[in-house]
Enzyme design. Structure first.
Site, short mmCIF file in Angstrom:
data_model
loop_
_atom_site.label_atom_id
_atom_site.label_comp_id
_atom_site.label_asym_id
_atom_site.label_seq_id
_atom_site.Cartn_x
_atom_site.Cartn_y
_atom_site.Cartn_z
CE LYS A 173 71.53 38.36 5.52
NZ LYS A 173 72.28 38.33 6.80
NE ARG A 203 81.48 37.24 6.43
CZ ARG A 203 80.33 37.89 6.44
NH1 ARG A 203 79.26 37.30 5.97
NH2 ARG A 203 80.26 39.11 6.91
P1 AP5 Z 1 75.20 42.25 4.15
O1 AP5 Z 1 76.30 41.98 3.20
O2 AP5 Z 1 73.85 41.78 3.82
O3 AP5 Z 1 75.66 41.69 5.57
P2 AP5 Z 1 74.85 41.07 6.80
O4 AP5 Z 1 73.40 41.14 6.79
O5 AP5 Z 1 75.56 41.64 7.96
O6 AP5 Z 1 75.07 39.54 6.63
P3 AP5 Z 1 76.38 38.83 6.27
O7 AP5 Z 1 76.64 38.90 4.81
O8 AP5 Z 1 77.47 39.31 7.19
O9 AP5 Z 1 76.07 37.33 6.74
P4 AP5 Z 1 75.29 36.18 5.97
O10 AP5 Z 1 73.98 35.96 6.63
O11 AP5 Z 1 75.29 36.37 4.49
O12 AP5 Z 1 76.21 34.94 6.36
P5 AP5 Z 1 77.29 34.12 5.49
O13 AP5 Z 1 76.59 33.17 4.58
O14 AP5 Z 1 78.29 35.04 4.90
O15 AP5 Z 1 75.11 43.81 4.44
C1 AP5 Z 1 76.29 44.53 4.74
C2 AP5 Z 1 75.97 45.98 4.98
O16 AP5 Z 1 75.37 46.56 3.80
C3 AP5 Z 1 74.95 46.28 6.10
O17 AP5 Z 1 75.56 46.31 7.37
C4 AP5 Z 1 74.42 47.65 5.66
O18 AP5 Z 1 75.34 48.67 5.97
C5 AP5 Z 1 74.37 47.52 4.15
N1 AP5 Z 1 73.06 47.02 3.67
C6 AP5 Z 1 72.85 45.85 3.00
N2 AP5 Z 1 71.56 45.71 2.70
C7 AP5 Z 1 70.93 46.82 3.18
C8 AP5 Z 1 69.58 47.25 3.21
N3 AP5 Z 1 68.61 46.49 2.67
N4 AP5 Z 1 69.30 48.43 3.81
C9 AP5 Z 1 70.26 49.19 4.36
N5 AP5 Z 1 71.57 48.83 4.38
C10 AP5 Z 1 71.90 47.66 3.80
O19 AP5 Z 1 77.96 33.23 6.65
C11 AP5 Z 1 78.73 33.83 7.69
C12 AP5 Z 1 79.85 32.87 8.12
O20 AP5 Z 1 79.27 31.73 8.74
C13 AP5 Z 1 80.70 32.33 6.97
O21 AP5 Z 1 82.03 32.21 7.38
C14 AP5 Z 1 80.10 30.94 6.66
O22 AP5 Z 1 81.04 30.05 6.13
C15 AP5 Z 1 79.59 30.53 8.03
N6 AP5 Z 1 78.38 29.72 7.97
C16 AP5 Z 1 77.29 29.91 7.16
N7 AP5 Z 1 76.34 29.00 7.42
C17 AP5 Z 1 76.83 28.24 8.44
C18 AP5 Z 1 76.29 27.13 9.16
N8 AP5 Z 1 75.07 26.64 8.89
N9 AP5 Z 1 77.04 26.58 10.15
C19 AP5 Z 1 78.29 27.08 10.44
N10 AP5 Z 1 78.85 28.13 9.78
C20 AP5 Z 1 78.11 28.70 8.79
MG MG Z 2 75.88 37.93 3.21
#
Ligand code: AP5
Ligand code: MG
Length: 208
Positions: free
Chosen positions: A13, A119
């Site tokens: 995302k 990451r």
């Molecule tokens: P949040 O920060 O939103 O974390 P998440 O949903 O766990 O998602 P991430 O940010 O970990 O992953 P992402 O999908 O953004 O992936 P990314 O691009 O970084 O939320 C954190 C916390 O906040 C929650 O646990 C909760 O406590 C709270 N919270 C937030 N919103 C809330 C709500 N609405 N309600 C209640 N609580 C809330 O990519 C990940 C990795 O993969 C990176 O290293 C990247 O380089 C790699 N990557 C990305 N795309 C690819 C690809 N296509 N191929 C290979 N590698 C890839």
């Molecule tokens: Mg994220």
């Protein structure tokens, strides 16, 4: 253009949000980033985020809707990480917010575990790296500013597993909520390269 980017932890995302804001000059509302900034002066919130639990719906809903009412959101926005429960989706609808499209990034749990373990993040900009698949030019440093990269406190094996469990139990039902509404829901393959996925998203946005 009002877009929801939806998907499990580590599905990309944040990676796609960075590309979208550059291409379309839209504001991003990344609830995780907003909460992590708040947690710097709130140890209780910091502990909750570190555990991988969700914050209470009331807290996040008000915060997001206030942000959406700002003038820069009139042209559109990218919602990354919200709504994340059916209650939050209902709140958004009751508040009168109608998005144009929702993208659901599909990635297997196995791949998610691998990605989150590698990451690294540039906190100020939200730029995302991966030591395996998308390393910075210089290890540990942001490509644009040279500033140090960080590892998120919830990227431990224990917290990642809990976040995935929370996703499947409390967050995934949001897909069904929108599938039974008039908002287009597009499920995309989040396991293709970030560049290919972005091209697919762009093509779908132009079609809709
Ligand atoms: P949040 O920060 O939103 O974390 P998440 O949903 O766990 O998602 P991430 O940010 O970990 O992953 P992402 O999908 O953004 O992936 P990314 O691009 O970084 O939320 C954190 C916390 O906040 C929650 O646990 C909760 O406590 C709270 N919270 C937030 N919103 C809330 C709500 N609405 N309600 C209640 N609580 C809330 O990519 C990940 C990795 O993969 C990176 O290293 C990247 O380089 C790699 N990557 C990305 N795309 C690819 C690809 N296509 N191929 C290979 N590698 C890839
Ligand atoms: Mg994220």
């Amino acid at each position: 253009m009002k877009i929801i980017l939806f998907g499990p932890p580590g599905s990309g995302k944040g990676t796609q949000t960075q590309r979208l804001i550059q291409a379309y000059k839209l504001p991003k509302i990344v609830t995780g980033d907003i909460l992590r900034a708040k947690a710097k002066t709130d140890p209780q919130l910091q502990a909750l985020l570190g555990s991988g639990d969700l914050v209470p719906d009331e807290m996040i809903c008000e915060m997001v809707c206030e942000r959406l009412s700002k003038p820069d959101c009139r042209r559109g926005y990218i919602l990354d990480g919200f709504p994340r429960t059916v209650k939050q989706a209902e709140y958004l609808r009751e508040y009168g917010v109608e998005v144009d499209i929702m993208f659901v990034l599909k990635v297997s749990d196995r791949e998610l575990l691998k990605r989150l373990g590698g990451r690294q993040i540039h906190e100020a900009s939200g730029r995302v790296y991966n030591i395996h698949s998308c390393p910075p030019k210089e290890p540990g440093k942001d490509d644009e500013t040279g500033e140090p990269l960080i590892t998120r406190k919830d990227d431990t094996e224990k917290a990642i597993k809990h976040r995935l469990e929370v996703y499947h139990r409390a967050t995934e039902p949001v897909v069904n909520f929108y599938q039974t509404s008039s908002i287009p829901v597009v499920i995309v393959d989040g396991e293709q390269t970030p560049g290919k996925l972005f091209s697919e998203i762009q093509a779908l946005l132009e079609k809709n």
